[in-house]
Design a protein around this motif. Structure first.
Motif, PDB file in Angstrom:
ATOM      1  N   PHE A 135      99.424  73.573 -27.552  1.00  0.00           N
ATOM      2  CA  PHE A 135      98.280  73.079 -26.801  1.00  0.00           C
ATOM      3  C   PHE A 135      98.554  73.073 -25.298  1.00  0.00           C
ATOM      4  O   PHE A 135      99.700  72.906 -24.862  1.00  0.00           O
ATOM      5  CB  PHE A 135      97.910  71.658 -27.254  1.00  0.00           C
ATOM      6  N   ALA A 136      97.490  73.235 -24.505  1.00  0.00           N
ATOM      7  CA  ALA A 136      97.610  73.152 -23.052  1.00  0.00           C
ATOM      8  C   ALA A 136      98.075  71.750 -22.656  1.00  0.00           C
ATOM      9  O   ALA A 136      97.712  70.758 -23.289  1.00  0.00           O
ATOM     10  CB  ALA A 136      96.271  73.460 -22.398  1.00  0.00           C
ATOM     11  N   LYS A 137      98.861  71.662 -21.586  1.00  0.00           N
ATOM     12  CA  LYS A 137      99.442  70.370 -21.211  1.00  0.00           C
ATOM     13  C   LYS A 137      98.376  69.347 -20.855  1.00  0.00           C
ATOM     14  O   LYS A 137      98.588  68.133 -21.029  1.00  0.00           O
ATOM     15  CB  LYS A 137     100.434  70.535 -20.060  1.00  0.00           C
ATOM     16  N   GLU A 138      97.214  69.821 -20.369  1.00  0.00           N
ATOM     17  CA  GLU A 138      96.140  68.892 -20.029  1.00  0.00           C
ATOM     18  C   GLU A 138      95.566  68.208 -21.258  1.00  0.00           C
ATOM     19  O   GLU A 138      94.882  67.184 -21.147  1.00  0.00           O
ATOM     20  CB  GLU A 138      95.019  69.626 -19.286  1.00  0.00           C
ATOM     21  N   ARG A 139      95.813  68.778 -22.436  1.00  0.00           N
ATOM     22  CA  ARG A 139      95.296  68.216 -23.681  1.00  0.00           C
ATOM     23  C   ARG A 139      96.320  67.383 -24.423  1.00  0.00           C
ATOM     24  O   ARG A 139      96.007  66.817 -25.486  1.00  0.00           O
ATOM     25  CB  ARG A 139      94.826  69.356 -24.601  1.00  0.00           C
ATOM     26  N   LEU A 140      97.535  67.292 -23.908  1.00  0.00           N
ATOM     27  CA  LEU A 140      98.594  66.640 -24.677  1.00  0.00           C
ATOM     28  C   LEU A 140      98.321  65.157 -24.910  1.00  0.00           C
ATOM     29  O   LEU A 140      98.540  64.645 -26.014  1.00  0.00           O
ATOM     30  CB  LEU A 140      99.945  66.823 -23.985  1.00  0.00           C
ATOM     31  N   ALA A 141      97.876  64.444 -23.883  1.00  0.00           N
ATOM     32  CA  ALA A 141      97.608  63.013 -24.065  1.00  0.00           C
ATOM     33  C   ALA A 141      96.546  62.800 -25.134  1.00  0.00           C
ATOM     34  O   ALA A 141      96.644  61.880 -25.960  1.00  0.00           O
ATOM     35  CB  ALA A 141      97.169  62.385 -22.748  1.00  0.00           C
ATOM     36  N   PHE A 146      95.324  61.594 -30.973  1.00  0.00           N
ATOM     37  CA  PHE A 146      94.814  61.872 -32.322  1.00  0.00           C
ATOM     38  C   PHE A 146      95.938  61.775 -33.359  1.00  0.00           C
ATOM     39  O   PHE A 146      95.732  61.293 -34.479  1.00  0.00           O
ATOM     40  CB  PHE A 146      94.175  63.252 -32.377  1.00  0.00           C
ATOM     41  N   GLN A 147      97.121  62.243 -32.993  1.00  0.00           N
ATOM     42  CA  GLN A 147      98.268  62.128 -33.896  1.00  0.00           C
ATOM     43  C   GLN A 147      98.581  60.666 -34.184  1.00  0.00           C
ATOM     44  O   GLN A 147      98.822  60.286 -35.335  1.00  0.00           O
ATOM     45  CB  GLN A 147      99.487  62.814 -33.274  1.00  0.00           C
ATOM     46  N   MET A 148      98.546  59.848 -33.139  1.00  0.00           N
ATOM     47  CA  MET A 148      98.810  58.430 -33.334  1.00  0.00           C
ATOM     48  C   MET A 148      97.717  57.775 -34.176  1.00  0.00           C
ATOM     49  O   MET A 148      97.975  56.840 -34.941  1.00  0.00           O
ATOM     50  CB  MET A 148      98.946  57.731 -31.982  1.00  0.00           C
ATOM     51  N   MET A 149      96.475  58.268 -34.038  1.00  0.00           N
ATOM     52  CA  MET A 149      95.405  57.760 -34.884  1.00  0.00           C
ATOM     53  C   MET A 149      95.711  58.003 -36.360  1.00  0.00           C
ATOM     54  O   MET A 149      95.422  57.156 -37.214  1.00  0.00           O
ATOM     55  CB  MET A 149      94.082  58.431 -34.524  1.00  0.00           C
ATOM     56  N   ALA A 150      96.292  59.158 -36.664  1.00  0.00           N
ATOM     57  CA  ALA A 150      96.670  59.448 -38.048  1.00  0.00           C
ATOM     58  C   ALA A 150      97.679  58.418 -38.548  1.00  0.00           C
ATOM     59  O   ALA A 150      97.603  57.953 -39.695  1.00  0.00           O
ATOM     60  CB  ALA A 150      97.239  60.861 -38.159  1.00  0.00           C
ATOM     61  N   GLY A 151      98.629  58.054 -37.682  1.00  0.00           N
ATOM     62  CA  GLY A 151      99.562  56.997 -38.048  1.00  0.00           C
ATOM     63  C   GLY A 151      98.851  55.676 -38.261  1.00  0.00           C
ATOM     64  O   GLY A 151      99.168  54.922 -39.193  1.00  0.00           O
ATOM     65  N   GLY A 152      97.880  55.392 -37.394  1.00  0.00           N
ATOM     66  CA  GLY A 152      97.110  54.168 -37.557  1.00  0.00           C
ATOM     67  C   GLY A 152      96.366  54.115 -38.873  1.00  0.00           C
ATOM     68  O   GLY A 152      96.270  53.063 -39.517  1.00  0.00           O
ATOM     69  N   LEU A 153      95.832  55.253 -39.301  1.00  0.00           N
ATOM     70  CA  LEU A 153      95.178  55.309 -40.604  1.00  0.00           C
ATOM     71  C   LEU A 153      96.181  55.041 -41.728  1.00  0.00           C
ATOM     72  O   LEU A 153      95.842  54.421 -42.744  1.00  0.00           O
ATOM     73  CB  LEU A 153      94.511  56.667 -40.802  1.00  0.00           C
ATOM     74  N   PHE A 279      94.763  53.983 -30.267  1.00  0.00           N
ATOM     75  CA  PHE A 279      95.347  55.318 -30.112  1.00  0.00           C
ATOM     76  C   PHE A 279      94.299  56.324 -29.624  1.00  0.00           C
ATOM     77  O   PHE A 279      94.564  57.143 -28.750  1.00  0.00           O
ATOM     78  CB  PHE A 279      95.951  55.795 -31.425  1.00  0.00           C
ATOM     79  N   PHE A 280      93.096  56.254 -30.200  1.00  0.00           N
ATOM     80  CA  PHE A 280      92.034  57.162 -29.780  1.00  0.00           C
ATOM     81  C   PHE A 280      91.601  56.864 -28.341  1.00  0.00           C
ATOM     82  O   PHE A 280      91.476  57.767 -27.514  1.00  0.00           O
ATOM     83  CB  PHE A 280      90.835  57.036 -30.717  1.00  0.00           C
ATOM     84  N   THR A 281      91.406  55.591 -28.041  1.00  0.00           N
ATOM     85  CA  THR A 281      90.868  55.208 -26.733  1.00  0.00           C
ATOM     86  C   THR A 281      91.838  55.509 -25.606  1.00  0.00           C
ATOM     87  O   THR A 281      91.463  56.116 -24.587  1.00  0.00           O
ATOM     88  CB  THR A 281      90.516  53.714 -26.730  1.00  0.00           C
ATOM     89  N   TRP A 282      93.099  55.096 -25.766  1.00  0.00           N
ATOM     90  CA  TRP A 282      94.051  55.285 -24.673  1.00  0.00           C
ATOM     91  C   TRP A 282      94.317  56.761 -24.418  1.00  0.00           C
ATOM     92  O   TRP A 282      94.415  57.187 -23.257  1.00  0.00           O
ATOM     93  CB  TRP A 282      95.364  54.552 -24.967  1.00  0.00           C
ATOM     94  N   MET A 332      93.907  41.594 -33.366  1.00  0.00           N
ATOM     95  CA  MET A 332      93.320  42.918 -33.164  1.00  0.00           C
ATOM     96  C   MET A 332      93.607  43.424 -31.747  1.00  0.00           C
ATOM     97  O   MET A 332      93.887  44.614 -31.549  1.00  0.00           O
ATOM     98  CB  MET A 332      91.817  42.888 -33.419  1.00  0.00           C
ATOM     99  N   ALA A 333      93.563  42.525 -30.768  1.00  0.00           N
ATOM    100  CA  ALA A 333      93.927  42.908 -29.395  1.00  0.00           C
ATOM    101  C   ALA A 333      95.398  43.308 -29.339  1.00  0.00           C
ATOM    102  O   ALA A 333      95.768  44.228 -28.602  1.00  0.00           O
ATOM    103  CB  ALA A 333      93.645  41.755 -28.437  1.00  0.00           C
ATOM    104  N   PHE A 334      96.244  42.626 -30.113  1.00  0.00           N
ATOM    105  CA  PHE A 334      97.656  42.994 -30.228  1.00  0.00           C
ATOM    106  C   PHE A 334      97.779  44.449 -30.679  1.00  0.00           C
ATOM    107  O   PHE A 334      98.515  45.256 -30.081  1.00  0.00           O
ATOM    108  CB  PHE A 334      98.335  42.057 -31.230  1.00  0.00           C
ATOM    109  N   GLY A 335      97.053  44.810 -31.736  1.00  0.00           N
ATOM    110  CA  GLY A 335      97.111  46.180 -32.238  1.00  0.00           C
ATOM    111  C   GLY A 335      96.522  47.185 -31.263  1.00  0.00           C
ATOM    112  O   GLY A 335      97.037  48.302 -31.129  1.00  0.00           O
ATOM    113  N   PHE A 336      95.452  46.814 -30.576  1.00  0.00           N
ATOM    114  CA  PHE A 336      94.776  47.744 -29.663  1.00  0.00           C
ATOM    115  C   PHE A 336      95.611  48.025 -28.415  1.00  0.00           C
ATOM    116  O   PHE A 336      95.866  49.184 -28.065  1.00  0.00           O
ATOM    117  CB  PHE A 336      93.416  47.176 -29.265  1.00  0.00           C
TER     118      PHE A 336
END
Length: 425
Positions: A135-141, A146-153, A279-282, A332-336
């Motif tokens: 992926f382009a570096k501008e898309r890495l964050a 999205f990868q972290m969201m998968a972990g969250g799921l 994960f999605f928001t940040w 929930m704020a802790f998790g977010f």
């Protein structure tokens, strides 16, 4: 250092999904393994006769082996690519899950838990390495988010769904199911993920000639002032989040808030849901702010980590108990807000050469999981300084002291980061 990027490659949706989805499934399972003990802890305590310190050690064994393999993992990822390494390691995770299901005693449980940690040790770093390649570096964050969201799921699946599943089987049956899913994940990574970018043939696919050169890359990372400016703040936030969510959030809800296990599992579900949203928001916010206004990812990360510390103070001081309706909001704020601590991974990977991306990320991960191992075990040891309650739970004073010490360490890391303003990232 050679920072020349690979030639641009058109990224179709089909290709992006082939790269992303198998790694996402692996990380889903990695997080499920990490968090599941928070739900099954009462069963482990009853069946195996565990005190708080032993429960902490058992659960933290995952982090010990996970951390121990991070430096060789970084070298292997940079040498041989993420596809082969993660697929092979996931087979060990499946074996560990099977041993956990069969374990007749606590030492065998600890051994099996350690084998699981070893087996999933590449699930995040292999993905990050693959995303740097594809992926382009501008898309890495964004894609890292999205990868972290998968972990969250995966963390979501480890809460209320596992509690429901325990109505049909026991904790051993849960781990047999996990063993089978992990083998499926290993096959998916091996057979679905492309081995390398076509335009990288003959260039980036060449491994470093000597182990000495690979270790020199590790030295470059660990002697970087930039790395050590970022590492303490990032590492502490992620280690504390990981150790608390992975085990002690569940007992806190039962012992301090006074919830039964069903209600505690429901709260854990919503904490994990907030983590997914975080994960999605940040990731999205960091990507947009950097692209549109040039705001650095670390600036966004620091803001989120400060918010995370404020939330921790309300939990550690038990201020939330004065307003019971706010307990769920606080957790929930802790998790977010905790998820903002993942942004430094993308920030550092953008300023180091691409061929060191595996070692940069595994260097951070090494520190995170060493500290998570210490934190998770130490919290149990501190809690054991107070006698158990009449109901068989753990004393609230132990949680207060343990959580308060961890918060104090984060304040020190924030001061360290703020004092070194001459280094920009």
């Amino acid at each position: 250092m050679n920072t020349q990027a690979s030639p641009p490659l058109k990224m179709t949706i089909s290709l992006a999904l082939r790269v992303f989805l198998p790694f996402a499934l692996g990380y889903f399972l990695s997080y499920l393994y990490r968090v599941v003990n928070a739900v099954i802890a009462p069963d482990l305590i009853t069946d195996m006769g565990l005190d708080a310190s032993t429960l902490g050690l058992l659960t933290a064994a995952y982090f010990f082996t996970f951390a121990a393999f991070q430096i060789p993992l970084g070298i292997l990822l940079d040498h041989y690519g993420p596809r082969r390494i993660e697929a092979a390691l996931l087979v060990f995770a499946a074996l560990g899950a099977a041993l956990f299901a069969l374990a007749p005693n606590t030492p065998m449980l600890i051994l099996a838990r350690g084998l699981i940690g070893f087996g999933v040790s590449a699930c995040l770093m292999a993905a990050f390495k693959a995303y740097v390649m594809w992926f382009a570096k501008e898309r890495l964050a964004l894609v890292n988010g999205f990868q972290m969201m998968a972990g969250g799921l995966g963390a979501l699946a480890a809460t209320q769904p596992v509690e429901v599943l325990l109505g049909f089987t026991d904790w051993r049956g849960v781990f047999w199911i996990l063993a089978g899913l992990t083998l499926v994940s290993a096959a998916g990574v091996y057979f679905v993920v492309p081995d390398h970018r076509p335009l990288d043939q003959g260039t980036n696919r060449q491994p470093e000639a000597k182990l000495r050169d690979a270790l020199a890359g590790v030295k470059t990372v660990f002697t970087s002032a930039l790395f050590w400016r970022v590492a303490p703040l990032c590492v502490l936030s992620q280690a504390i989040f990981t150790s608390v969510l992975g085990l002690w959030s569940g007992p806190w809800l039962r012992d301090v808030a006074g919830f039964d296990r069903a209600l505690a599992a429901t709260y854990l579900f919503w904490i994990a849901a907030a983590m997914v949203a975080g994960f999605f928001t940040w990731g999205l916010v960091a990507e947009r702010l950097q692209r549109l206004w040039g705001v650095r990812p670390m600036t966004v990360a620091v803001f989120g980590i400060i918010c995370f510390m404020v939330v921790q103070s309300t939990i550690a001081s038990e201020l939330v108990l004065e307003y019971p309706t706010l307990i769920l909001s606080a957790w929930m704020a802790f998790g977010f807000f905790a998820t903002a601590g993942i942004l430094p991974y993308a920030a550092l990977s953008q300023v180091f050469p691409a061929n060191l991306a595996g070692r940069v990320n595994t260097g951070l991960n090494l520190l995170v999981f060493v500290l998570a191992f210490v934190d998770q075990w130490a919290i149990g040891a501190v809690i054991d300084l107070w006698p158990q309650t009449a109901s068989g739970g753990y004393a609230s004073e132990g949680y207060q002291v343990a959580f308060g010490v961890l918060l104090g360490l984060q304040v020190m890391a924030l001061v360290w980061y703020g004092a070194r303003r001459s280094i920009r990232i």
